[in-house]
Design a protein around this motif. Structure first.
Motif, mmCIF file in Angstrom:
data_model
loop_
_atom_site.group_PDB
_atom_site.id
_atom_site.type_symbol
_atom_site.label_atom_id
_atom_site.label_comp_id
_atom_site.label_asym_id
_atom_site.label_seq_id
_atom_site.Cartn_x
_atom_site.Cartn_y
_atom_site.Cartn_z
ATOM 1 N N ASN A 83 50.077 67.706 -23.066
ATOM 2 C CA ASN A 83 49.587 67.052 -21.846
ATOM 3 C C ASN A 83 49.753 67.967 -20.643
ATOM 4 O O ASN A 83 50.585 68.883 -20.644
ATOM 5 C CB ASN A 83 50.340 65.744 -21.604
ATOM 6 C CG ASN A 83 49.962 64.667 -22.609
ATOM 7 O OD1 ASN A 83 48.814 64.593 -23.044
ATOM 8 N ND2 ASN A 83 50.935 63.838 -22.988
ATOM 9 N N GLU A 122 49.833 66.510 -14.670
ATOM 10 C CA GLU A 122 49.201 65.339 -14.062
ATOM 11 C C GLU A 122 49.217 64.144 -15.017
ATOM 12 O O GLU A 122 49.494 63.011 -14.609
ATOM 13 C CB GLU A 122 47.772 65.681 -13.656
ATOM 14 C CG GLU A 122 46.921 64.503 -13.216
ATOM 15 C CD GLU A 122 47.512 63.753 -12.025
ATOM 16 O OE1 GLU A 122 47.208 62.541 -11.886
ATOM 17 O OE2 GLU A 122 48.280 64.365 -11.245
ATOM 18 N N THR A 123 48.948 64.413 -16.289
ATOM 19 C CA THR A 123 48.971 63.329 -17.279
ATOM 20 C C THR A 123 50.384 62.783 -17.439
ATOM 21 O O THR A 123 50.594 61.558 -17.520
ATOM 22 C CB THR A 123 48.444 63.839 -18.631
ATOM 23 O OG1 THR A 123 47.109 64.313 -18.476
ATOM 24 C CG2 THR A 123 48.467 62.735 -19.670
ATOM 25 N N ARG A 173 52.724 62.854 -15.207
ATOM 26 C CA ARG A 173 53.025 62.111 -13.965
ATOM 27 C C ARG A 173 52.467 60.699 -14.031
ATOM 28 O O ARG A 173 53.147 59.719 -13.683
ATOM 29 C CB ARG A 173 52.412 62.860 -12.781
ATOM 30 C CG ARG A 173 52.698 62.194 -11.427
ATOM 31 C CD ARG A 173 51.689 62.604 -10.386
ATOM 32 N NE ARG A 173 50.363 62.071 -10.703
ATOM 33 C CZ ARG A 173 49.997 60.809 -10.503
ATOM 34 N NH1 ARG A 173 50.859 59.930 -10.014
ATOM 35 N NH2 ARG A 173 48.790 60.404 -10.827
ATOM 36 N N ARG A 174 51.240 60.575 -14.516
ATOM 37 C CA ARG A 174 50.609 59.259 -14.583
ATOM 38 C C ARG A 174 51.346 58.347 -15.572
ATOM 39 O O ARG A 174 51.564 57.156 -15.295
ATOM 40 C CB ARG A 174 49.146 59.414 -14.986
ATOM 41 C CG ARG A 174 48.402 58.101 -15.146
ATOM 42 C CD ARG A 174 46.944 58.351 -15.450
ATOM 43 N NE ARG A 174 46.774 59.259 -16.576
ATOM 44 C CZ ARG A 174 46.912 58.896 -17.850
ATOM 45 N NH1 ARG A 174 47.255 57.659 -18.165
ATOM 46 N NH2 ARG A 174 46.707 59.774 -18.819
ATOM 47 N N ILE A 175 51.754 58.917 -16.727
ATOM 48 C CA ILE A 175 52.450 58.110 -17.737
ATOM 49 C C ILE A 175 53.786 57.607 -17.195
ATOM 50 O O ILE A 175 54.143 56.423 -17.338
ATOM 51 C CB ILE A 175 52.663 58.935 -19.023
ATOM 52 C CG1 ILE A 175 51.310 59.261 -19.673
ATOM 53 C CG2 ILE A 175 53.550 58.168 -20.007
ATOM 54 C CD1 ILE A 175 51.420 60.201 -20.857
ATOM 55 N N SER A 210 54.639 57.246 -14.055
ATOM 56 C CA SER A 210 54.391 56.278 -12.978
ATOM 57 C C SER A 210 54.090 54.898 -13.547
ATOM 58 O O SER A 210 54.566 53.875 -13.028
ATOM 59 C CB SER A 210 53.225 56.748 -12.110
ATOM 60 O OG SER A 210 53.526 57.958 -11.473
ATOM 61 N N GLU A 211 53.297 54.844 -14.618
ATOM 62 C CA GLU A 211 52.968 53.561 -15.228
ATOM 63 C C GLU A 211 54.191 52.902 -15.836
ATOM 64 O O GLU A 211 54.394 51.678 -15.714
ATOM 65 C CB GLU A 211 51.884 53.755 -16.294
ATOM 66 C CG GLU A 211 50.528 54.147 -15.719
ATOM 67 C CD GLU A 211 49.518 54.457 -16.796
ATOM 68 O OE1 GLU A 211 49.897 54.488 -17.996
ATOM 69 O OE2 GLU A 211 48.327 54.687 -16.474
ATOM 70 N N GLU A 229 55.252 50.485 -7.098
ATOM 71 C CA GLU A 229 54.530 51.689 -6.672
ATOM 72 C C GLU A 229 55.401 52.942 -6.591
ATOM 73 O O GLU A 229 55.524 53.578 -5.533
ATOM 74 C CB GLU A 229 53.868 51.452 -5.320
ATOM 75 C CG GLU A 229 52.849 50.326 -5.360
ATOM 76 C CD GLU A 229 52.172 50.112 -4.015
ATOM 77 O OE1 GLU A 229 52.552 50.832 -3.060
ATOM 78 O OE2 GLU A 229 51.294 49.257 -3.928
ATOM 79 N N GLN A 289 56.316 56.845 -6.879
ATOM 80 C CA GLN A 289 55.556 58.089 -6.759
ATOM 81 C C GLN A 289 56.292 59.181 -7.538
ATOM 82 O O GLN A 289 57.509 59.348 -7.377
ATOM 83 C CB GLN A 289 55.411 58.498 -5.297
ATOM 84 C CG GLN A 289 54.770 57.443 -4.409
ATOM 85 C CD GLN A 289 53.347 57.159 -4.839
ATOM 86 O OE1 GLN A 289 52.532 58.076 -4.967
ATOM 87 N NE2 GLN A 289 53.033 55.872 -5.075
ATOM 88 N N GLN A 344 56.326 63.273 -9.094
ATOM 89 C CA GLN A 344 55.806 64.654 -9.102
ATOM 90 C C GLN A 344 56.388 65.384 -10.308
ATOM 91 O O GLN A 344 57.597 65.304 -10.562
ATOM 92 C CB GLN A 344 56.199 65.387 -7.822
ATOM 93 C CG GLN A 344 55.662 66.812 -7.762
ATOM 94 C CD GLN A 344 56.206 67.580 -6.566
ATOM 95 O OE1 GLN A 344 57.425 67.781 -6.461
ATOM 96 N NE2 GLN A 344 55.320 67.949 -5.656
#
Length: 376
Positions: free
Chosen positions: A136, A139-140, A142-144, A146-147, A155, A157, A159
């Motif tokens: 990955n 960015e991927t 980070r998204r995982i 965050s979810e 919410e 955040q 990095q």
């Protein structure tokens, strides 16, 4: 008178005997047409002799193509930001609450330094659990994360950055202008672009072969095909090994040609006419243009098509006959493709053997005259 007659008879017998002996032992560049045809299966031999026509050309002139298997072609494009096992990541997490999951009281963020990707490709993040990192991008990841955290704190955040690790690289060796290890970056994520980054091929492009080794699998393609057909270009993966080499294919030319030699291919495809031209053409003093032969071992599938037989088993010896004196003979030879390890053989013309016989007899006559003088 009787003595002269006896002497003449002895001399004539000597000439005939020596002439026949010379004729039987005449030097030759190889077998003649009759010798080759006598080796046919129809004559109890072990080779199939076929006259080249349009049908034979369609079957026999198929040249094995190079290309990549589906596993290479279907691989998606990756970039230099792809995370690998062993990489070390740095995580910074912000939360929008005073009493967060990870952020200490009085601060707005927490930093997780030196989070190493384990051998299985995962990292552990508190409250988010094991996260798949290898393969990955940051960015991927980070998204995982965050979810996962978003299910427990509002919410968040996140990095993600790589702190250490080589990233995705490939090695390029062989016939390129700049061998080395190259990172997979945005401009060099495909094979063609990576070869360009290595300075292009350093061997003749017409016979340059590119091989990619990925794990236990490999695939090859002609350099020209890679650029003539963009669909053949493939995405690279970290650890790929790229080899560029000059083709080692060759054919052997024998018989009444301008030169008898083992000849390397100078292009992807060579016709029978081009092969003859590469060795100086037919020897005008010796060659029989009706007796141009190509010797080849054909695989079972092609042999069955050529012979129209279902009882063929295994590789077969095939002798192709080209008659350049026929109205379309040159066209047939132009369309007949020479393959790797073929033998191109041109027989000598019948008059050549006749001339050799006459020369042998003439030389024998001179020798006989000398012998006769000695006897007298």
């Amino acid at each position: 008178m009787i003595t002269l007659t006896l002497r003449f008879a002895k001399g004539a017998a000597l000439v005939v005997t020596l002439g026949l002996t010379a004729a039987c032992g005449l030097p030759s560049s190889g077998p003649n047409k009759s010798d080759i045809f006598s080796g046919s299966v129809m004559e109890q031999g072990d080779a199939f002799v076929l006259t080249v026509d349009d049908r034979v050309n369609r079957i026999a002139s198929i040249t094995p193509a190079l290309g990549f298997a589906a596993g290479f072609r279907n691989a998606g494009i990756v970039g230099s930001d792809t995370i690998n096992a062993g990489d070390v990541l740095g995580l910074t997490i912000w939360e929008n609450v005073d009493d967060g999951l990870l952020v200490p009281t009085g601060q707005n963020a927490t930093v997780l330094e030196e989070v190493q990707v384990d051998g299985s490709g995962f990292i552990f993040v508190p409250y988010a659990g094991r996260i798949r990192a290898a393969g990955n991008s940051p960015e991927t990841i980070r998204r995982i994360i965050s979810e996962k955290l978003g299910e427990q704190t509002p919410e968040p955040q996140v990095q993600v950055r790589r702190l250490a690790g080589d990233g995705a690289t490939v090695s390029i060796v062989g016939g390129v202008n700049a061998q080395g290890v190259y990172p997979i970056e945005r401009p060099t994520r495909t094979l063609a672009s990576m070869l360009a980054a290595a300075g292009g091929v350093g061997v003749s492009p017409e016979i340059a072969k590119v091989t990619v080794v990925r794990g236990n699998h490999s695939g090859s393609i002609w350099f020209e095909d890679l650029y003539d057909h963009p669909g053949h270009d493939i995405a690279l993966r970290g650890g790929d090994r790229i080899f560029v080499e000059e083709s080692t294919r060759y054919f052997t030319a024998l018989g009444a040609t301008g030169a008898q030699d083992r000849v390397q291919f100078e292009s992807q495809a060579i016709s029978a006419i081009e092969a003859i031209a590469q060795v100086g053409g037919l020897n005008t003093n010796l060659a029989d243009p009706t007796g141009v032969f190509v010797f080849r071992n054909e695989p079972e599938a092609i042999a069955r098509q050529l012979l129209g037989r279902d009882d063929i088993i295994g590789t077969q010896r095939i002798v192709y006959v080209l008659d350049l004196t026929r109205p379309n003979g040159v066209f047939m030879a132009r369309d007949f493709a020479i393959r790797d390890q073929d033998t191109v053989y041109v027989t000598e013309a019948p008059f050549t053997q006749f001339n050799k016989t006459i020369s042998a007899i003439t030389g024998t006559l001179s020798a006989a005259a000398g012998v006769n003088n000695i006897v007298q």
